[in-house]
Each structure stands twice: as C-alpha cells, then as structure tokens.
Design a protein around this motif. Sequence first.
Motif, PDB file in Angstrom:
ATOM      1  N   THR A  52       0.820  -1.216   0.000  1.00 43.05           N
ATOM      2  CA  THR A  52       0.000   0.000   0.000  1.00 43.05           C
ATOM      3  C   THR A  52       0.856   1.269   0.000  1.00 43.05           C
ATOM      4  O   THR A  52       0.388   2.323  -0.447  1.00 43.05           O
ATOM      5  CB  THR A  52      -0.930   0.020   1.229  1.00 43.05           C
ATOM      6  N   SER A  53       2.080   1.186   0.507  1.00 39.60           N
ATOM      7  CA  SER A  53       2.967   2.354   0.510  1.00 39.60           C
ATOM      8  C   SER A  53       3.849   2.407  -0.734  1.00 39.60           C
ATOM      9  O   SER A  53       4.553   3.399  -0.939  1.00 39.60           O
ATOM     10  CB  SER A  53       3.866   2.333   1.763  1.00 39.60           C
ATOM     11  N   LYS A  97      -2.587   6.542  -8.372  1.00 41.26           N
ATOM     12  CA  LYS A  97      -3.176   7.074  -9.598  1.00 41.26           C
ATOM     13  C   LYS A  97      -3.004   6.121 -10.780  1.00 41.26           C
ATOM     14  O   LYS A  97      -3.968   5.818 -11.499  1.00 41.26           O
ATOM     15  CB  LYS A  97      -2.554   8.435  -9.930  1.00 41.26           C
ATOM     16  N   CYS A  98      -1.750   5.612 -10.980  1.00 35.74           N
ATOM     17  CA  CYS A  98      -1.518   4.757 -12.147  1.00 35.74           C
ATOM     18  C   CYS A  98      -1.291   3.294 -11.787  1.00 35.74           C
ATOM     19  O   CYS A  98      -1.266   2.429 -12.664  1.00 35.74           O
ATOM     20  CB  CYS A  98      -0.329   5.280 -12.956  1.00 35.74           C
ATOM     21  N   GLY A  99      -1.068   2.984 -10.489  1.00 36.97           N
ATOM     22  CA  GLY A  99      -0.895   1.602 -10.062  1.00 36.97           C
ATOM     23  C   GLY A  99       0.517   1.063 -10.201  1.00 36.97           C
ATOM     24  O   GLY A  99       0.751  -0.134 -10.005  1.00 36.97           O
ATOM     25  N   TYR A 100       1.492   1.938 -10.498  1.00 33.52           N
ATOM     26  CA  TYR A 100       2.881   1.483 -10.673  1.00 33.52           C
ATOM     27  C   TYR A 100       3.532   1.240  -9.311  1.00 33.52           C
ATOM     28  O   TYR A 100       3.434   2.079  -8.398  1.00 33.52           O
ATOM     29  CB  TYR A 100       3.679   2.517 -11.462  1.00 33.52           C
ATOM     30  N   ASN A 101       4.215   0.082  -9.172  1.00 31.01           N
ATOM     31  CA  ASN A 101       4.912  -0.267  -7.930  1.00 31.01           C
ATOM     32  C   ASN A 101       6.350   0.214  -8.032  1.00 31.01           C
ATOM     33  O   ASN A 101       7.158  -0.332  -8.789  1.00 31.01           O
ATOM     34  CB  ASN A 101       4.859  -1.781  -7.707  1.00 31.01           C
ATOM     35  N   SER A 102       6.683   1.222  -7.231  1.00 26.85           N
ATOM     36  CA  SER A 102       8.025   1.818  -7.290  1.00 26.85           C
ATOM     37  C   SER A 102       8.986   1.217  -6.274  1.00 26.85           C
ATOM     38  O   SER A 102      10.107   1.699  -6.122  1.00 26.85           O
ATOM     39  CB  SER A 102       7.933   3.333  -7.071  1.00 26.85           C
ATOM     40  N   CYS A 159       5.947   9.572  -8.356  1.00 27.91           N
ATOM     41  CA  CYS A 159       5.867   8.356  -9.173  1.00 27.91           C
ATOM     42  C   CYS A 159       6.736   8.525 -10.419  1.00 27.91           C
ATOM     43  O   CYS A 159       6.608   9.517 -11.151  1.00 27.91           O
ATOM     44  CB  CYS A 159       4.417   8.088  -9.554  1.00 27.91           C
ATOM     45  N   SER A 160       7.609   7.569 -10.653  1.00 27.26           N
ATOM     46  CA  SER A 160       8.525   7.650 -11.801  1.00 27.26           C
ATOM     47  C   SER A 160       7.818   7.393 -13.125  1.00 27.26           C
ATOM     48  O   SER A 160       8.371   7.678 -14.192  1.00 27.26           O
ATOM     49  CB  SER A 160       9.665   6.640 -11.631  1.00 27.26           C
TER      50      SER A 160
END
Length: 337
Positions: A281-282, A287-292, A304-305
């Motif tokens: 969750t962190s 917004k876009c669902g990208y896991n950074s 978000c990259s």
Amino acid sequence: AMMNERYQNNKALPFLGKFKLNYLLKPLKKEYPFLKNSDSSSLQVVNEFLTQSWKNFFQDKTGQIGKPRFHSRKYLKKSYTGKSTIRITGKRYLKIPKLGYVRKYYLSLQVEISEPEKYSLTGKQVGIDVGVADLAILSNGLKYPSFDSYYFEKKAKVCQRKYARRRHLAKLLVLQDRNKKVLCPRSLESFTNWQKAQKSKAKYQAKAANQRRDYLHKLTTHLVKQYDVIAIEDLKTKNLQKNHHLAKSIANASWRMFRQMLEYKCEWYGKKLIAVDPKNTSRICSKCGYNSGAKPLEIREWTCSKCQTKHDRDINAAVNILHKATPTGQGLTMVTS
C-alpha cells in the motif's frame, strides 16, 4: 483448602457446587467471626468465583488453565464485589453494607441497556492508514494526530526513579534486620515511602491511559458518524512491536484499541468496517498503479517515476487501502457490519 482436599480425594469426597458452599457460610462465620464483617452477598460471590474457576480447570483440555490457588497475602487487591444495595452519598462517598463509607473508590456497574440507535447514512467511504506521528491518515487528506502523553510519561518516570530508589533502600534495611537478628524485623510492607511513590507513578500512568482512551473514543465515534464504509489495514500489531525502535511509539498510538473501537462501533451504528491486506500500500502509485518498490521510513513524500504524480506517503497508502476495499479489489480479509 477444603476444595483442594476434595480434589485430591475425588473418589471419596464429592465436588461441591456454589449452593452447597453457601450452606457452609453459617458454620464458617461461627468458626471465623471476622467473616461477619462483610455482608453475605459478597461471600456468596466468592463462592461463585471459586466454583467457576474449578469448572474452568476441569473443562480445560489445553492444559493452560491451572488449578485455583489462594490469594496472595503480599499483594492485596482492595476490591469488593457484592449483590447488596450500594449507595452513593454526596460527591465523594460510597456506602457499602457493613463496611460503611468509602471515600476513594472506582465503581464498575453492570446494567442492561437498549440497543444504540443507528446513525443516518452519509453515502461516504474512506480509507485509513495508521501512523506514529499521525494516528489516522484519511484517503481524503485529513490527518488526526496521535495522543500526546509526554507530560504524564515524564511525571511517571520521575516517580518510577523515586519508587525504585526507595524500594532498594527498604530492601537493604530488611536484610540488615535479618542479619542482625533483631527481635521484630521489619518487612518490606512496613516501609510506606516506597508505597507512596508507587501510587504516584500508578496515578500518572492511569491518567495517561484514561485520556488516551477518551481521545480514541471521540475520534472513532466521529469517523463512524461521518462515513458509511471505513477501510483499514489488517495489521499484526504484536509482530510490529518486535521492532524495538518503534515498539513504544506503536504502543502509545494504540493501533489495536483504535481498531477494536471502530469494529464494535460500526456494528452498533450500522456502518461497515473492512480490513484489507496492507501489502504494497505504501509502494503503489494510487493514480496509475505502478509499484516503485520499498522506501525508507524517513521518506514521507515521493514522486511516481511513471506518471510523475507527487504523493504524500501516508495519504497515498490510505487511498490504496480504500481501493483494495472496493468489491472488485483484492486482499479483502474481514468485513464487519
């Protein structure tokens, strides 16, 4: 002692229930006159507790419940439980049958009440991320701080040092009396200074606990009034407290108590509480669902990259928690309504 004897000779002597024990109170009062100083209902309550503790011992199959034991003489718990009429006189006094007036007391009452009225629906839903500095961070951007117990903790520490010092000196004096073989050696209970320090420490600790509980009650009631659906993380607080750097802060924030209050208040007032799996969750952009990926705790804001959206770490987590709690979301673990 009699019940222990009957337990050891269970074939020869039958087990006595609470009604048969109550019949023994009259001859016991003749044998031990001090029993007359208390009203009969309180002694009957003791018989009920004793019988129930033996039943729990007999019915336990896990081996975790032990055989009933005698109360400790060293650590007395000054409490009274009875069925007789108790009167509150004036603002400070409590009148107990036979014992008379008591000035300082805590009173616990068990009463029947009607079911609470349901709150009106608002059509709103919210995700909540819990933290240390801020107890509750909502998906709409609102933040509620943790209870500040610094003043009471400081006072309790001062009393704790005084208590430890006085108790140590009292122990030394008790050992001196034993070594010198005096006629009337002093016991630890005869030193009242360390007992006063202990009471002072307990007073500030109790004040902190009461004010923290009051703050949590007000906050959880406000949240249940405002939102129909509340989504929270399914956190294992016990496991998180194994981190010695955060254990005290987590305990002070009272995450577990916060969740428990939300659970039963949602059930009372007709709202819904959903606990979701807190995994990623962190890390995920809401917004876009990208896991950074994982981020150190000191990073409270990040960009978000992929979509270049700037996030507040806690608010982003709260939004992801709300997304997971939707009917099509994954990771649902519990629903209370």
